[in-house]
Design a protein around this motif. Structure first.
Motif, short mmCIF file in Angstrom:
data_model
loop_
_atom_site.label_atom_id
_atom_site.label_comp_id
_atom_site.label_asym_id
_atom_site.label_seq_id
_atom_site.Cartn_x
_atom_site.Cartn_y
_atom_site.Cartn_z
N ALA A 1 0.72 -1.02 -0.11
CA ALA A 1 -0.17 0.06 -0.14
C ALA A 1 0.71 1.27 -0.08
N ALA A 2 0.23 2.26 -0.62
CA ALA A 2 1.14 3.68 -0.61
C ALA A 2 0.95 4.35 0.68
N ALA A 3 1.76 5.16 0.74
CA ALA A 3 1.59 5.98 2.30
C ALA A 3 0.27 6.67 2.42
N ARG A 4 -0.25 6.69 3.44
CA ARG A 4 -1.60 7.13 3.58
C ARG A 4 -1.48 8.59 4.01
N PRO A 5 -2.19 9.66 3.56
CA PRO A 5 -2.33 10.91 3.89
C PRO A 5 -2.90 10.93 5.44
N VAL A 6 -2.42 11.93 6.14
CA VAL A 6 -2.82 12.29 7.46
C VAL A 6 -2.94 13.98 7.58
N GLU A 7 -4.17 14.08 8.54
CA GLU A 7 -4.47 15.47 8.73
C GLU A 7 -3.48 16.01 9.72
N GLN A 8 -3.11 17.57 9.78
CA GLN A 8 -2.30 18.07 10.71
C GLN A 8 -3.13 18.54 11.98
N SER A 9 -2.64 18.10 13.09
CA SER A 9 -3.18 18.43 14.44
C SER A 9 -2.01 19.32 15.25
N LEU A 10 -2.40 20.40 15.56
CA LEU A 10 -1.47 21.41 16.18
C LEU A 10 -2.55 22.29 17.06
N ALA A 11 -2.39 22.27 18.32
CA ALA A 11 -3.45 23.35 19.14
C ALA A 11 -2.67 24.66 18.82
N PRO A 12 -3.80 25.59 18.86
CA PRO A 12 -3.23 27.00 18.64
C PRO A 12 -2.29 27.45 19.61
N MET A 13 -2.27 27.17 20.83
CA MET A 13 -1.43 27.57 21.96
C MET A 13 0.09 27.32 21.34
N ALA B 1 6.21 17.40 11.54
CA ALA B 1 4.84 17.73 11.78
C ALA B 1 3.97 16.12 11.64
N ASP B 2 2.79 16.35 11.53
CA ASP B 2 2.16 15.03 11.22
C ASP B 2 2.33 14.60 10.04
N GLY B 3 3.25 13.36 9.69
CA GLY B 3 3.70 13.02 8.41
C GLY B 3 4.48 13.77 7.67
N THR B 4 5.23 14.66 8.34
CA THR B 4 6.34 15.34 7.44
C THR B 4 7.79 15.43 8.14
N SER B 5 8.61 15.58 7.54
CA SER B 5 10.33 15.72 7.90
C SER B 5 10.94 16.82 7.19
N CYS B 6 11.50 17.82 8.22
CA CYS B 6 12.05 18.71 7.39
C CYS B 6 13.50 19.11 8.12
N HIS B 7 14.46 19.53 7.40
CA HIS B 7 15.75 19.83 7.67
C HIS B 7 16.49 20.99 7.39
N LEU B 8 17.08 21.78 8.11
CA LEU B 8 17.66 22.94 7.69
C LEU B 8 18.92 22.84 8.15
N ARG B 9 20.30 23.18 7.39
CA ARG B 9 21.73 23.10 7.81
C ARG B 9 22.24 24.35 7.06
N ILE B 10 23.19 25.19 7.96
CA ILE B 10 23.73 26.28 7.54
C ILE B 10 25.05 26.31 7.90
N ASP B 11 26.20 26.62 7.04
CA ASP B 11 27.28 26.49 6.94
C ASP B 11 28.00 27.97 6.91
N GLN B 12 28.17 28.69 7.95
CA GLN B 12 28.48 29.96 7.80
C GLN B 12 30.07 30.14 7.05
N SER B 13 30.86 29.26 7.37
CA SER B 13 32.24 29.49 6.66
C SER B 13 32.24 29.22 5.43
#
Length: 432
Positions: free
Chosen positions: A208-220, A293-305
């Protein structure tokens, strides 16, 4: 599948080729069965963006360079940047008690913006009641350690940062992050649940393919995890931290990036500044942040030099494993990102009987107890992780129930047999 390159200035060395990035991304997305992903690289002024797959498994709309992916905790970097901009404008001071800044009572005088941004406030990871008011949750929270003494990752702490931003600016958190960070960077604002936001997906199982999921995050918790950004957007956020005057002046940026001595983010990174993580490379230091987040993955890298920014987004839960495989591939293309530290297991030792028990972070209980084979198990709010093994350096591993692999999990704090706390995934839990 499309790609785009945007030139800011003449590069001083050969740029990363879009076709090479595209080839690697296509292959890894197929291997990990992630519906869609984006990869953006800024090096020596040349930005290269590639993407592949779809925004939603069922709707089959192609992933675009502008597709907004829920970035989870990378939101904290944007929130912290807002605070540092306010510091630069003398609107608040990092060492001023938060209760004093908010004009309220009932908060520890030792909790400051500096503590909140560096996750050294001692607040638990999450509010006990996400429908409650932020200040009520902070006042009722049981600290995991005294403020300023240890690192413990806290979404509740960043909810309080959001309240602080609102009190100082007179704007909502969304209005402030848009006015102070997003609009100046020409980033179109998007938030979890918005029409422009792509869907997250669970792990693919069997055929089976990956199943879509809804985002759930409290306003706070919006200041801790509500932003949805493309990899292209993340590169623009990363450019703020390349050490050049712009959104933050050089002195304020240096204060933000400086490693906090008491912030030891075991299991998350090699060090922490004010809202930004440290990752040790071969010969240099990279800054950045990760987010799920729900069903996501994100990455950020910064090399100043090296004047380099790398950003990756995936709209599948398997994106984290994809990122781990992507880093070595990018290194072969000349992008010397820090590798994930290999599991170095020292000799196993018996769990001292005095360290069995329950450790708590907010509403989450971590229980280490003996099993029926003379070993131990870790129980996290009812979920059992077998083969909990203690090692000579006080770290412990468990067997991943999904893969069956032995994986690093946490470490004990305190003298053997008299542990006062454990650390799991950057969260500190105190002994009950």
């Amino acid at each position: 599948m499309r790609s785009v390159q945007e030139r800011y200035e003449s590069p001083s060395r050969h740029p990363v080729r879009a076709q090479d990035l595209q080839r690697v991304l296509n292959r890894l997305v197929t291997r990990h069965r992630v519906p869609g992903a984006q990869l953006a690289v800024l090096r020596d002024g040349l930005k290269t963006v590639v993407q592949t797959g779809v925004e939603h498994q069922d709707r089959q709309r192609p992933m675009r360079a502008s597709s907004a992916v829920p970035t989870g905790s990378i939101t904290k970097l944007a929130t912290a940047t807002v605070v540092m901009a306010l510091v630069a404008d003398d609107d608040l001071e990092l060492d001023q008690p938060v209760g004093e800044l908010l004009g309220v009572s009932g908060l520890s005088d030792r909790i400051t913006p500096w503590n909140l941004l560096s996750h050294t406030s001692g607040l638990p990871s999450d509010p006990a009641d996400v429908t409650s008011a932020c200040l009520r949750e902070v006042r009722a929270a049981v600290s995991v350690c005294p403020p300023g003494t240890a690192f413990s990752y806290s979404n509740l702490g960043y909810a309080l940062v959001g309240a602080l931003i609102e009190a100082v600016t007179g704007m909502s958190w969304r209005e402030a992050v848009e006015a102070i960070v997003l609009r100046p960077l020409e980033i179109e604002p998007a938030y979890n649940g918005g029409e422009r936001v792509v869907s997250g997906h669970a792990h693919a199982t069997g055929p089976a393919a990956a199943r879509p999921v809804e985002q759930s995050l409290a306003p706070m918790l919006e200041p801790a995890g509500a932003l949805a950004l493309s990899a292209d957007d993340l590169v623009e956020l990363g450019r703020v931290h390349l050490g050049k005057p712009g959104l933050l002046d050089v002195v304020t940026a240096a204060d933000m990036h400086r490693r906090v001595p008491d912030a030891d983010p075991f299991g998350l990174a090699d060090g922490w500044g004010l809202g930004i993580a440290h990752y040790e490379g071969d010969d240099d230091l990279w800054l950045g942040h990760d987010g799920t987040a729900d069903g996501t993955s994100c990455h950020l890298r910064i090399d100043q030099s090296g004047a380099c920014v790398v950003a990756f987004t995936a709209n599948g839960a398997a994106g984290t494993a994809l990122w781990q495989d992507l880093v070595p591939e990018l290194r072969t293309l000349g992008l010397m990102l820090p590798l994930q530290r290999p599991l170095t297991v020292t000799g196993p030792v018996p769990f001292p009987a005095g360290d069995f028990g329950t450790y708590r972070n907010g509403a989450i209980d971590y229980t280490i107890r003996p099993d029926d084979r003379g070993g131990a198990v870790l129980v996290v709010d009812g979920e059992i992780f077998a083969d909990c093994t203690l090692h000579e350096d006080a770290t412990f591993t468990v067997r991943d129930p999904a893969t069956g692999r032995v994986t690093p999990c946490g470490r004990l704090r305190g003298a053997p047999g008299a542990a006062t706390a454990i650390e799991v995934g950057g969260r500190r839990a105190r002994r009950l």
